[in-house]
Design an enzyme around this catalytic site. Structure first.
Site, PDB file in Angstrom:
ATOM      1  N   CYS A   2       0.767  -0.998  -0.020  1.00  0.00           N
ATOM      2  CA  CYS A   2       0.217   0.205   0.044  1.00  0.00           C
ATOM      3  C   CYS A   2       0.960   1.270   0.004  1.00  0.00           C
ATOM      4  O   CYS A   2       1.394   1.547   1.096  1.00  0.00           O
ATOM      5  CB  CYS A   2      -1.082  -0.180   1.123  1.00  0.00           C
ATOM      6  SG  CYS A   2      -2.140   1.533   1.317  1.00  0.00           S
ATOM      7  N   CYS A  30      -0.608   4.269   1.847  1.00  0.00           N
ATOM      8  CA  CYS A  30      -0.396   4.064   3.274  1.00  0.00           C
ATOM      9  C   CYS A  30       1.125   4.306   3.708  1.00  0.00           C
ATOM     10  O   CYS A  30       1.291   5.093   4.876  1.00  0.00           O
ATOM     11  CB  CYS A  30      -0.713   2.595   4.022  1.00  0.00           C
ATOM     12  SG  CYS A  30      -2.134   1.668   3.060  1.00  0.00           S
ATOM     13  N   ASP A  31       1.898   3.742   3.189  1.00  0.00           N
ATOM     14  CA  ASP A  31       3.358   3.853   3.621  1.00  0.00           C
ATOM     15  C   ASP A  31       4.245   4.791   2.924  1.00  0.00           C
ATOM     16  O   ASP A  31       5.476   4.887   3.319  1.00  0.00           O
ATOM     17  CB  ASP A  31       3.821   2.336   3.553  1.00  0.00           C
ATOM     18  CG  ASP A  31       3.121   1.479   4.364  1.00  0.00           C
ATOM     19  OD1 ASP A  31       2.639   1.855   5.503  1.00  0.00           O
ATOM     20  OD2 ASP A  31       3.062   0.249   4.057  1.00  0.00           O
TER      21      ASP A  31
END
Ligand code: NDP
Length: 317
Positions: free
Chosen positions: A138, A141-142
C-alpha cells in the site's frame, strides 16, 4: 425470539468496528465475529501496516495495530459482543440468517459483512523478512514514510493501482520504477498517459521481480526480463506490490451477488447487498478507494441502514 441477534457483524477492520460502534450506540446489541486467520488476522489489513498518517484525528500518526486496538476498545465500551473466531459457514437464504464458526452458531435478523480484502503477494524468498522493512502492498499508506524520501522506489504491477501508486510515490522518491510483466499496461488509457508523462516514472517492461535485496531494510531489487532472460539488480529503498487484491468473500459465494473479481455488489448509493437485511461495508465491496477512513465511513452507513431496516420490519429484539 430472544436467541436471535439484531445484527451480526462479520469482520473487525475499520468498517466492522465503525458499524459496531454505531449499532451498539443504537442499542442493537451487535455481535461481532472478529475473525482469526482467514483474512490474514483479526483487525484486518491495518494490523499489518506500521505508521498510519492519513487517518484524521492523529496529527502525529498512529501505528496500525494501535489504531485497531482503539477501534476495538470503542466497540467494547458500547457493549459489542465480540469473539475472535472465523466464520466458516453462513446461511443467508432464510431468515433469521445463520452464521457459524467452529465453536458456535449465531442467528441474526441482519448481517453486516466487513471481511475486507487481502493484498496479493508474490511469495519471493525475502518477502517475509522485508515486509514492512521496505516492502508494502500500500503505497498510499506507507509511501510518505521518511525511509522512502528521496530514494529510488519500485512498484510491481501494470494496472490502475500500480500507476496510481507509482505516480503517488514520485512525490516522495527520487524516481520510481514500475516493473510490469508484459509489454502493455492493463491500466485505463487516462492512467497510462499519466504514467508515460511523468518524468520521474520509468516503466520496466516484460520484467518480473525475483527477490528483494537487503539485510535489515530493502536496499535493492533483483529483476529479470522474461523475454531476454537478462537479470539485473537495481538500487531501491522500497518495493510496493500493486498486483491486485482478493476480496475475502469465499464463504458468501453462491449466496450473494458478487462481481467478476469476487467483490460484493451493492446497490448504488446504499450498502445493501442482493439479499434484504444483509449489508456490506469496507474493502469487501470497495476496490476503488480501499482506505481505512473510507471503510469506516461505509461501516457507519451500513449500521445506519441496518438500524433503519430492522425498525421498518419491526425486528428489533
Ligand atoms: P488489476 O487486477 O487491474 O491489475 C493487477 C496488475 O498486476 C496487472 O497489471 C497484472 O498483470 C499484475 N499482476 C498480477 N499478478 C501478478 C504477479 N503475480 N506478478 C506480476 N504482476 C502481476 O488490479 P488493480 O488493483 O490495479 O485494480 C483493481 C480494480 O480497481 C480495477 O478494476 C481498476 O480499474 C480499479 N481501480 C481504479 C482506480 C481508479 O479509477 N482511480 C484506481 C485503482 C484501481 P497483467 O496485466 O499481466 O495481468
Amino acid at each position: 425470539m430472544n436467541d436471535v441477534k439484531n445484527v451480526v457483524i462479520v469482520g473487525s477492520g475499520p468498517a466492522g468496528h465503525t458499524a459496531a460502534i454505531y449499532a451498539a450506540r443504537a442499542n442493537l446489541k451487535p455481535f461481532m465475529f472478529e475473525g482469526y486467520m482467514l483474512g490474514g488476522s483479526a483487525g484486518g489489513q491495518l494490523t499489518t501496516t506500521t505508521d498510519v498518517e492519513n487517518y484524521p484525528g492523529f496529527p502525529e500518526g498512529v501505528e496500525g495495530p494501535e489504531l485497531m486496538q482503539l477501534f476495538r476498545k470503542q466497540s467494547e465500551r458500547f457493549g459489542t459482543e465480540m469473539v475472535q473466531e472465523d466464520v466458516v459457514e453462513i446461511d443467508l437464504n432464510k431468515s433469521p440468517f445463520s452464521i457459524k464458526s467452529e465453536n458456535r452458531e449465531i442467528k441474526a435478523h441482519s448481517v453486516i459483512i466487513s471481511t475486507g480484502a487481502t493484498a496479493k503477494r508474490m511469495g519471493i524468498p525475502n518477502e517475509e523478512k522485508m515486509w514492512n522493512n521496505g516492502m508494502s502492498a500500500c503505497a498510499v499508506c506507507d509511501g510518505a514514510l521518511p525511509m522512502f524520501r528521496n530514494q529510488p522506489l519500485m512498484v510491481i504491477g501494470g494496472g490502475d493501482t500500480a500507476v496510481e501508486e507509482a505516480s503517488y510515490l514520485t512525490k516522495f522518491g527520487s524516481m520510481v520504477y514500475m516493473v510490469h510483466r508484459r509489454d502493455a499496461l492493463r491500466a485505463s488509457k487516462i492512467m497510462q498517459e499519466r504514467a508515460f508523462k511523468n518524468p520521474k516514472l520509468e516503466i520496466i517492461w516484460d520484467s518480473v521481480l525475483d527477490d528483494a535485496i537487503g539485510e535489515e531494510y530493502v536496499t535493492g531489487a533483483k529483476i529479470t526480463n522474461i523475454k531476454t532472460k537478462e537479470t539485473r539488480e537495481l538500487e531501491v529503498a522500497g518495493i510496493f506490490y500493486a498486483i491486485g487484491h482478493t476480496p475475502n468473500t469465499g464463504i458468501f459465494n453462491g449466496q450473494l451477488d458478487l462481481d467478476n473479481s469476487g467483490y460484493i455488489r451493492i446497490k448504488p448509493g446504499t450498502q445493501e447487498t442482493s439479499i434484504e437485511g444483509v449489508f456490506a461495508a469496507g474493502d469487501v465491496h470497495d476496490h476503488k478507494y480501499r482506505q481505512a477512513i473510507t471503510a469506516a465511513g461505509t461501516g457507519c452507513a451500513a449500521a445506519l441502514e441496518a438500524e433503519r431496516w430492522l425498525a421498518e420490519k419491526g425486528l428489533v429484539e
